[in-house]
Enzyme design. Structure first.
Site, PDB file in Angstrom:
ATOM      1  N   LYS A 256     -17.048  24.620  -7.543  1.00 40.53           N
ATOM      2  CA  LYS A 256     -18.250  24.392  -8.020  1.00 40.53           C
ATOM      3  C   LYS A 256     -18.440  22.934  -8.849  1.00 40.53           C
ATOM      4  O   LYS A 256     -17.797  23.115  -9.876  1.00 40.53           O
ATOM      5  CB  LYS A 256     -18.987  25.531  -8.410  1.00 40.53           C
ATOM      6  CG  LYS A 256     -20.612  25.266  -8.663  1.00 40.53           C
ATOM      7  CD  LYS A 256     -21.240  26.638  -9.379  1.00 40.53           C
ATOM      8  CE  LYS A 256     -22.513  26.419  -9.536  1.00 40.53           C
ATOM      9  NZ  LYS A 256     -23.039  27.907  -9.989  1.00 40.53           N
TER      10      LYS A 256
ATOM     11  N   SER B  84     -25.824  33.621  -9.254  1.00 41.92           N
ATOM     12  CA  SER B  84     -25.382  32.499  -8.397  1.00 41.92           C
ATOM     13  C   SER B  84     -24.133  32.468  -7.824  1.00 41.92           C
ATOM     14  O   SER B  84     -23.770  31.705  -6.963  1.00 41.92           O
ATOM     15  CB  SER B  84     -25.276  31.108  -9.563  1.00 41.92           C
ATOM     16  OG  SER B  84     -26.887  30.751  -9.405  1.00 41.92           O
TER      17      SER B  84
ATOM     18  N   SER C 154     -27.326  29.559  -7.657  1.00 44.24           N
ATOM     19  CA  SER C 154     -27.128  27.890  -7.646  1.00 44.24           C
ATOM     20  C   SER C 154     -25.467  27.627  -7.011  1.00 44.24           C
ATOM     21  O   SER C 154     -25.514  26.488  -6.411  1.00 44.24           O
ATOM     22  CB  SER C 154     -27.004  27.518  -9.118  1.00 44.24           C
ATOM     23  OG  SER C 154     -25.899  28.174  -9.731  1.00 44.24           O
TER      24      SER C 154
HETATM   25  N1  GLN Z   1     -31.367  32.048 -10.157  1.00 42.80           N
HETATM   26  C1  GLN Z   1     -31.159  32.306 -11.609  1.00 42.80           C
HETATM   27  C2  GLN Z   1     -31.801  31.164 -12.337  1.00 42.80           C
HETATM   28  O1  GLN Z   1     -32.208  30.502 -11.825  1.00 42.80           O
HETATM   29  C3  GLN Z   1     -29.543  32.275 -11.766  1.00 42.80           C
HETATM   30  C4  GLN Z   1     -28.825  31.178 -11.588  1.00 42.80           C
HETATM   31  C5  GLN Z   1     -27.443  31.233 -12.026  1.00 42.80           C
HETATM   32  O2  GLN Z   1     -26.705  32.322 -11.836  1.00 42.80           O
HETATM   33  N2  GLN Z   1     -26.779  30.104 -12.468  1.00 42.80           N
HETATM   34  O3  GLN Z   1     -31.481  31.010 -13.573  1.00 42.80           O
END
Ligand code: GLN
Length: 482
Positions: A76, A175, A151
């Site tokens: 990532k 994410s 994400s």
């Molecule tokens: N969807 C969540 C957010 O927008 C989690 C994102 C994540 O786990 N990086 O913060």
């Protein structure tokens, strides 16, 4: 033909049926052919990958190979990679070449893995759909009109599309698990502190955790074995013994007590998802498990607590991007204030700015007690709900999301609607627990993930519980046609 799981590929390499260079070429070819449609990868490091693969083959020939020697992987684009752009999906870091590797990257490299490139993500990992990326959204290989989740959407889409046998992800509020669910792969978010955060660009430091994303639990076990462990350079890293994750995979599940929170199966859950999950739970029953109704009464508070705490920490973490030390810098600043404001105005996207504003507000002198402190108190209660539940059950199961992957653009104008999709994943991060998503069927032709949540440091048990399901089902073998 290159195998479809990391475990099988490792065996092929071991038996000499395939070289790492051949496998690497094969994956690079798929990336070349299909990444334009999926936009799952931001940076491909083909030349370095082929050189590293050749070196891995040489080590194998010299009898120095381990199970990950020569295995191609994607990272990532939030993990720092020495000399390779680490963008975080942001214009702010579009030109950032880290001078060192994140601990996760360094450990996988030392184990012989070959990096193919860096995957797309929501900007600074803020999002649930990969749509906030400066590089444009990644797409779901099961249906290109739909989001891959976020994400770590690029990592999930890439693994599902066969661009690599596995990828790294990070999970602050879901994410790893949510994109794994949307793309039909297996993802593991470890206990907070299990995997080093050094060199993983910080979003919300008390929630962020890196972990593996792959086809199967067996593959995730192999990767976690290398990724996990104390890192003296990360002050939040746990000095706690690392289990043998592959060794216990086959353990019998009879007598396993599975807790089903009423709050996770109530109103708001898509009927198709519920049907798939009930069938998966019946499978667990057939494997000897007992299903127990439980309650996580503070579930409805996870979204408001998380969306105060995560932005608060983000607003602090992102203050370092000021145009002075690294990253984007605006043109011809008039003075220091102009440098700061225009750099941040031009370098950050809308969602990141929204979070910085919300977080700064929640931390301000007048509102700290009302919002940040209150959210932290709620967080403690949410953790207590889980700890109480684990007094009577071994594992908690439920959905990952209320709905399957949505169509691109469907929720971009309504951030709160997007945040509400995180209802089932946020609690795990707030409580610091390990969680997994495993493929458990389809709803309207789209993959459904089953969530497994365990007590702190129960990764080995979770992987065992996931693996037994994967021995009995074939959902994890389904792949989209590209
Ligand atoms: N969807 C969540 C957010 O927008 C989690 C994102 C994540 O786990 N990086 O913060």
């Amino acid at each position: 033909m290159t195998a479809t799981t990391l475990t099988a590929l490792s065996e092929q390499l071991e038996r000499g049926e395939l070289s790492s260079v051949e496998a690497t070429r094969d994956y690079l070819g798929r990336i070349e052919a299909h990444n334009a449609a999926l936009n799952a990868i931001i940076t491909v490091t083909a030349e370095q990958a082929l050189a590293d693969a050749a070196a891995a083959d040489a080590r194998r020939a010299a009898g120095e190979a381990g199970p990950l020697t020569g295995i191609p992987l994607l990272h990532k684009d939030i993990f720092c990679t020495n000399g390779v752009r680490t963008s975080c999906g942001s214009r702010m870091l579009d030109n950032f070449l880290p001078p060192y590797d994140a601990t996760v990257v360094a450990r996988l490299k030392a184990a012989g893995a070959v990096m193919l490139g860096k995957t797309n993500l929501d900007e600074f990992a803020m999002g649930s759909s990969n749509e906030t990326s400066y590089y444009g959204p990644a797409r779901n290989p099961w249906d290109l009109r739909r989001v891959p989740g976020g994400s770590s959407g690029g990592s999930a889409a890439a693994v599902a599309a066969g661009f690599a046998p596995a990828a790294t992800g990070t999970d602050t509020g879901g994410s790893i698990r949510q994109p794994a669910a949307f793309c039909g792969i297996t993802g593991l978010k470890p206990t907070y502190g299990r995997v080093s955060r050094l060199g993983m660009v910080a979003f919300a430091s008390s929630l962020d955790q890196g972990g593996p994303m792959a086809a199967t639990a067996e593959d995730c076990a192999m990767l976690l074995q290398v990724m996990a462990g104390f890192d003296p350079a990360d002050s939040t890293s746990a000095e706690y013994e690392v289990d043998d994750y592959s060794g216990g995979l086959a353990a019998d599940l009879s007598g396993l007590k599975i807790g089903l929170p009423g709050e996770y199966f109530g109103e708001g859950l898509d009927a198709g998802i519920e049907t798939a999950l009930r069938a998966a739970l019946a499978e667990y029953k057939a494997l000897g498990a007992e299903l127990v109704e439980i309650s996580l009464p503070r579930t409805h508070l996870a979204v408001p607590a998380y969306y105060v705490i995560a932005p608060a920490e983000a607003s602090t973490n992102l203050s370092r991007f000021d145009g002075v030390r690294y990253g984007y810098r605006c043109d011809a600043p008039e003075d220091l204030l102009d440098l700061y404001t225009r750099t941040r105005e031009e370098g950050f996207g809308d969602e990141v700015k929204r979070r910085i504003l919300v977080g700064t507000y929640a931390l301000s002198a007048g509102y700290y007690d009302a919002y940040y402190r209150k959210a932290q108190q709620i967080r403690r209660l949410i953790q207590q709900d889980f700890l109480d539940a684990f007094d009577s059950v071994d594992v908690i199961m439920g959905p990952i999301t209320p709905h399957p992957a949505w169509v691109l653009g469907e929720k971009t104008d309504d951030p709160v609607a997007m945040y509400l999709e995180d209802i089932y994943t946020l609690g795990v991060n707030l409580a610091g627990l390990p969680g997994m998503s495993i493929p458990a069927g389809f709803a309207d032709g789209l993959p459904v993930g089953l969530q497994l949540i365990g007590p702190h440091f129960s990764e080995a048990r979770l992987l065992n519980i996931a693996h037994r399901f994967q021995l009995a089902t074939d959902w994890h073998t389904r792949r989209p046609t590209l």
